[in-house]
Scaffold this active site. Structure first.
Site, short mmCIF file in Angstrom:
data_model
loop_
_atom_site.label_atom_id
_atom_site.label_comp_id
_atom_site.label_asym_id
_atom_site.label_seq_id
_atom_site.Cartn_x
_atom_site.Cartn_y
_atom_site.Cartn_z
N GLN A 199 -5.23 -1.63 9.47
CA GLN A 199 -4.93 -2.95 8.90
C GLN A 199 -5.45 -4.06 9.81
O GLN A 199 -5.24 -4.02 11.02
CB GLN A 199 -3.41 -3.08 8.67
CG GLN A 199 -2.99 -4.36 7.98
CD GLN A 199 -3.49 -4.46 6.55
OE1 GLN A 199 -3.62 -3.46 5.85
NE2 GLN A 199 -3.80 -5.66 6.11
N LYS A 208 0.84 -1.20 0.00
CA LYS A 208 0.00 0.00 0.00
C LYS A 208 0.88 1.25 0.00
O LYS A 208 0.62 2.21 -0.73
CB LYS A 208 -0.94 -0.01 1.21
CG LYS A 208 -2.06 -1.04 1.06
CD LYS A 208 -2.81 -1.33 2.35
CE LYS A 208 -3.76 -2.51 2.14
NZ LYS A 208 -4.40 -2.99 3.36
N ASP A 230 -11.45 1.89 3.17
CA ASP A 230 -11.56 0.43 3.11
C ASP A 230 -13.01 0.01 2.84
O ASP A 230 -13.26 -1.14 2.46
CB ASP A 230 -11.15 -0.17 4.46
CG ASP A 230 -9.84 -0.94 4.39
OD1 ASP A 230 -9.48 -1.39 3.29
OD2 ASP A 230 -9.21 -1.09 5.44
N1 GUN Z 1 -6.46 -7.32 5.81
C1 GUN Z 1 -6.49 -8.05 4.66
N2 GUN Z 1 -6.98 -7.30 3.65
C2 GUN Z 1 -7.28 -6.08 4.18
C3 GUN Z 1 -7.82 -4.89 3.62
O1 GUN Z 1 -8.15 -4.79 2.43
N3 GUN Z 1 -7.95 -3.85 4.49
C4 GUN Z 1 -7.63 -3.95 5.81
N4 GUN Z 1 -7.81 -2.87 6.58
N5 GUN Z 1 -7.13 -5.04 6.34
C5 GUN Z 1 -6.95 -6.10 5.52
#
Ligand code: GUN
Length: 295
Positions: free
Chosen positions: A97, A53, A120
């Site tokens: 996350q 990211k 998200d």
């Molecule tokens: N954990 C696995 N995929 C994601 C995601 O797309 N966003 C977040 N916040 N956590 C994750």
């Protein structure tokens, strides 16, 4: 039939070049999109997601700041940080996350993220809007899957989509996206899960089959209809002593066998993964556009 390989890397690159133009337009208006990421602990999967990211954001001109917290950070501290990001006018998007360490109530923390900055798309307000067909931030993995299908000429409209897995991250929101009476959707959607009897009876009916249950190589060729489009969301580490790092990544689909039967299939890695990050960047830009009045 040998399947066409749908490259998430190529489609993601195409979308990212479109996003760069939107960032340039924002910058000309004096705004650089800003993504705030909160990472608690050192889960290896999370560390690797956050790294991609960060890299993706930098590449297209988004400012990204990851707040790294020790694994024993109290829930109240994580919420405090989320609230600071909510109040900070510079911040356009917030991402916490997951998974969070066991002592933290994930649902509670996600609830604190301002829905206007919830890039998200996990906040109940955004999920509720999604179900009701109202404009909102779409969750990134399901949105990326929809974009892959549409951009490769596999419009889900009128097709039977079978989704294996009912997670909050993928299965449930993907079903909600694809069943809307909307462009790039309007599909007949079936969701199968661990409580489903005779899963193969359903998967064999799929025009578009999405494997998102997190079980390595679980979808075998006999479970797939000839000519189906197969999207593999799984990212599973399996031991492989021939690799320097001791493991390799495999999906939820038995790729080598299924590719001989499907019309198209996504690889792992290089399929859905790069699309998820791209849709997160798109949501962050969309938020910045809204907040500066450009959208
Ligand atoms: N954990 C696995 N995929 C994601 C995601 O797309 N966003 C977040 N916040 N956590 C994750």
């Amino acid at each position: 039939m040998t399947a066409r390989i749908i490259s998430g890397l190529e489609i993601a690159a195409e979308i990212r070049s479109e996003l760069k133009k939107r960032v340039a337009r924002l910058q000309a208006a004096g705004k650089t999109p800003f993504l705030g990421v909160v990472l608690v602990g050192d889960d290896p999967g999370s560390l690797s997601y956050v790294k991609s990211k960060e890299k993706g954001a930098i590449e297209i001109g988004i400012t990204e700041n990851t707040i790294r917290l020790p694994g024993d950070t109290p829930e109240s501290k994580v919420i405090e940080i989320v609230e600071e990001l909510n109040r900070n006018p510079q911040v356009d998007g917030i991402l916490v996350q997951t998974p969070l360490p066991g002592h933290i109530d994930t649902e509670k923390v996600l609830y604190y993220i301002s829905p206007e900055k919830d890039v998200d798309g996990f906040h109940p307000v955004n999920l509720g809007k999604l179900l009701r067909g109202q404009p909102c931030f779409l969750p990134c993995t399901p949105h990326g899957i929809q974009q892959m299908l549409v951009r490769c000429g596999y419009d889900p409209a009128g097709k039977h989509v079978v989704i294996c897995g009912r997670s909050n991250l993928v299965g449930k929101p993907l079903a909600a996206i694809l069943l809307q009476k909307a462009k790039g959707a309007n599909a007949t959607v079936t969701v199968v899960h661990t409580g489903t009897s005779h899963i193969a009876n359903f998967t064999r009916q799929a025009d578009i089959l999405v494997a998102a249950m997190g079980s390595p190589l679980c979808i075998t060729a006999d479970m797939v209809k000839e000519g189906a489009v197969v999207i593999d969301v799984g990212v599973n580490r399996v031991e492989d002593k021939s690799r320097e790092r001791g493991y390799r990544l495999v999906g939820d689909v038995d790729f080598d066998a299924v590719k001989e039967k499907a019309a198209a299939i996504t690889p792992v890695p290089g399929g859905v993964g790069p699309m998820t990050v791209t849709m997160l960047l798109q949501n962050t830009i969309e938020s910045a556009e809204r907040r500066t009045g450009i959208l």
